[in-house]
Design a protein around this motif. Structure first.
Motif, mmCIF file in Angstrom:
data_model
loop_
_atom_site.group_PDB
_atom_site.id
_atom_site.type_symbol
_atom_site.label_atom_id
_atom_site.label_comp_id
_atom_site.label_asym_id
_atom_site.label_seq_id
_atom_site.Cartn_x
_atom_site.Cartn_y
_atom_site.Cartn_z
ATOM 1 N N HIS A 1 30.795 49.832 36.416
ATOM 2 C CA HIS A 1 29.561 50.600 36.587
ATOM 3 C C HIS A 1 28.326 49.718 36.414
ATOM 4 O O HIS A 1 27.281 49.970 37.019
ATOM 5 C CB HIS A 1 29.526 51.748 35.570
ATOM 6 N N HIS A 2 28.438 48.664 35.613
ATOM 7 C CA HIS A 2 27.282 47.799 35.344
ATOM 8 C C HIS A 2 27.344 46.482 36.124
ATOM 9 O O HIS A 2 26.697 45.499 35.753
ATOM 10 C CB HIS A 2 27.184 47.520 33.843
ATOM 11 N N GLY A 3 28.145 46.457 37.185
ATOM 12 C CA GLY A 3 28.157 45.299 38.073
ATOM 13 C C GLY A 3 28.965 44.128 37.573
ATOM 14 O O GLY A 3 28.688 42.981 37.945
ATOM 15 N N ILE A 4 29.970 44.399 36.736
ATOM 16 C CA ILE A 4 30.802 43.340 36.166
ATOM 17 C C ILE A 4 32.224 43.502 36.692
ATOM 18 O O ILE A 4 32.821 44.569 36.558
ATOM 19 C CB ILE A 4 30.790 43.413 34.626
ATOM 20 N N GLN A 5 32.765 42.452 37.308
ATOM 21 C CA GLN A 5 34.101 42.501 37.907
ATOM 22 C C GLN A 5 35.108 41.873 36.957
ATOM 23 O O GLN A 5 35.089 40.673 36.713
ATOM 24 C CB GLN A 5 34.102 41.764 39.249
ATOM 25 N N ILE A 6 35.983 42.705 36.413
ATOM 26 C CA ILE A 6 36.980 42.229 35.452
ATOM 27 C C ILE A 6 38.170 41.626 36.197
ATOM 28 O O ILE A 6 38.407 41.941 37.365
ATOM 29 C CB ILE A 6 37.450 43.366 34.541
#
Length: 554
Positions: free
Chosen positions: A384-389
């Motif tokens: 949701h906050h633009g972080i790709q795990i």
């Protein structure tokens, strides 16, 4: 995209499925997630419930069943209720006629069933999308389970995968949403997973490796393959006599203490992920059996997960942070292992939401702590906050979610968090001791020896270059023009500051000398110097506040 006659039915099934869900709340929810938008749909009911979605995937065929299992590791796209339903997706399908089973076995093993086995039950124990399992007895009297691949299943999978690949390639070229979903990568991952599951030789190797890794856990059992009767399409292994954990009666839970089994199960999976880097990736309750001698048997190793050394270390830090309710460490570790754009990612929002989640976990009761669910929620917060795990963290979330379900079946009051904390302490102690092993110290000595051997030669080269004025240092990290501009600006500011100070001092001295020219009743020249110094001072303040900010942006 070419549509051949034999492919018409595959396209028909795919587009029938797409038409049904195209305008559904589920697709809108997933689209909003993929595009990074806020969505309110999660709080309302969907057009189709998760069970209906799972049923439709089963109707589509075995390839789509496996696709559903893969989607269960994508909390960044699907709501939690659908993830849970997909995690429990089991591919029970119609049985294969015994004549085809007999024919496949003799073709790949090269011997008749009656010659290999003393007894062979023609009625299957289970029938799945890839293979069918039959109970048998070797001539030695050992009971075994024989898993035989469905005829032409590999060809069927490849045709479905090619269809999906063609559609995915076309969608990525023509749809922004498809690129956001990264559907091409999803199909590639599905292809890799399916081709691995189709190789029973690989599964036999996985069974042996997992048994070796878990040999110190007395309450865990991994059935071993019978290699003489195993090939790429036939897997013969020890028969596990017992029952699924989902079939354990309340009376048995009361009569027997199942906590030691859960201790070994939780610790065994932590060892697989954090220490071995190789894990059984599909431990849903249907794949875990309680044997007659009160052990937990891990079944079906067609799907496995692999974790790099670096990721193992990061997951260990993550589990330490989760078990100690340290939101700062959890946020730091997730950011360290993930990919994101510094300018577009909302790091502050991510940290704040992770902190809230950890606080809610800490104030909840210990027996309701669900580690798998919390990691899924963290994955969703990150997306949701633009972080790709990384993808393996999604797999870890699925594994732990299945662990939570097994714990709920066997011992609802079991304290998972306490077990995790205890085993992590043990891992840390073991790692500390391992660093002091002779071989590690010897490696350090060898590296020191190499450094010592090379040092005189390299030092001599440096001194020679210095003596001939040929020594150069190249630094790519500094913009020379910008550095020079900044240095010149500092020098100018210092010079201007000295001039202002001299003017103020001069004005202070002149103000004591009576003159005929006065301003506001004071000597005019002194007041003029004060006025010019004030203007220059205000200019420096303006430049620092506004001009330096513009320079920083450039």
């Amino acid at each position: 995209m070419s549509i051949l006659p034999e492919a018409i039915d595959r396209y028909r099934k795919f587009f029938s499925f797409i038409i049904k869900y195209w305008n559904s709340d589920l697709v809108k929810y997933s689209s909003d997630r993929a595009l990074g938008k806020d969505t309110e749909i999660e709080r309302s009911s969907f057009d189709q419930d998760p069970e209906e979605f799972v049923k439709d995937l089963k109707t589509m065929g075995p390839t789509y069943i496996k696709l559903g299992q893969l989607l269960s590791t994508r909390p960044d796209l699907l709501p939690e209720s659908y993830l849970e339903a997909l995690c429990q997706l089991q591919d029970d399908v119609e049985t294969i006629p015994y004549e085809q089973i007999h024919e496949t076995f003799e073709e790949v093993i090269g011997s008749r069933i009656s010659k290999c086995f003393k007894e062979f039950d023609e009625i299957p124990m289970a029938s799945a999308s890839i293979g069918q399992v039959h109970k048998a007895v070797l001539h030695s009297g050992k009971k075994v389970a024989v898993k035989i691949q469905r005829p032409q299943i590999r060809e069927q999978f490849l045709k479905d995968l090619n269809t999906l690949q063609e559609i995915a390639t076309w969608a990525v070229k023509n749809s922004e949403d498809a690129r956001k979903y990264n559907v091409a990568e999803l199909v590639d991952e599905l292809r890799y997973t399916l081709l691995q599951e189709l190789d029973y030789n690989a599964e036999a190797e996985h069974l042996m490796l997992l048994a070796e890794n878990l040999k110190h856990f007395n309450h865990l059992h991994v059935p071993q393959p019978i290699l003489d009767y195993t090939s790429s399409k036939v897997l013969t292994m020890e028969l596990v006599e017992g029952q699924k954990v989902t079939k354990v009666s309340p009376l048995k839970r009361m009569e027997k203490n199942l906590d030691p089994l859960l201790d070994d199960l939780i610790c065994g999976y932590l060892k697989q992920v954090i220490e071995d880097g190789f894990a059984h990736a599909d431990p849903h309750p249907g794949n875990i059996f309680i044997t007659n001698d009160n052990r937990l048997a891990l079944m079906d190793l067609g799907m496995t997960a692999h974790f790099t050394k670096e990721l193992q270390s990061e997951i260990l830090q993550l589990m330490i942070g989760l078990s100690s309710y340290d939101s700062n460490q959890v946020s730091k570790v997730i950011l360290a292992m993930s990919h994101y754009d510094q300018e577009t990612a909302n790091i502050d929002g991510f940290n704040k939401n992770i902190s809230r989640l950890i606080q809610e976990s800490e104030i909840s009761k210990a027996d309701t702590m669900q580690t798998g669910r919390h990691i899924i929620q963290m994955n969703r917060i990150a997306a949701h906050h633009g972080i790709q795990i990384p993808a393996p963290l999604n797999m870890l979330a699925k594994i732990l979610l299945n662990m939570d379900q097994i714990v709920a079946e066997l011992s609802p009051r079991y304290n998972v968090n306490e077990t995790i904390r205890g085993y992590i302490k043990k891992i840390m102690h073991t790692k500390t001791i391992s660093e002091l092993k002779p071989e590690n110290i010897f490696n350090l000595i060898l590296e020191t020896k190499k450094l010592t051997e090379k040092m005189p030669e390299r030092l001599n080269a440096i001194l020679e270059n210095l003596s001939t004025n040929q020594f150069k240092v190249k630094v790519d990290a500094i913009n020379e023009d910008r550095f020079t501009d900044a240095f010149q600006k500092v020098a100018n500011r210092i010079t201007l500051g000295l001039i202002i100070a001299a003017m103020i001092i001069g004005a202070a001295l002149l103000i004591q000398i009576p003159t005929s020219w006065k301003i506001f009743g004071y000597p005019g020249l002194a007041i003029l110097l004060f006025f010019v110094a004030a203007l220059l001072g205000f200019y420096i303040i303006y430049a620092i506040i506004f001009k330096d900010q513009d320079f920083k942006k450039r």
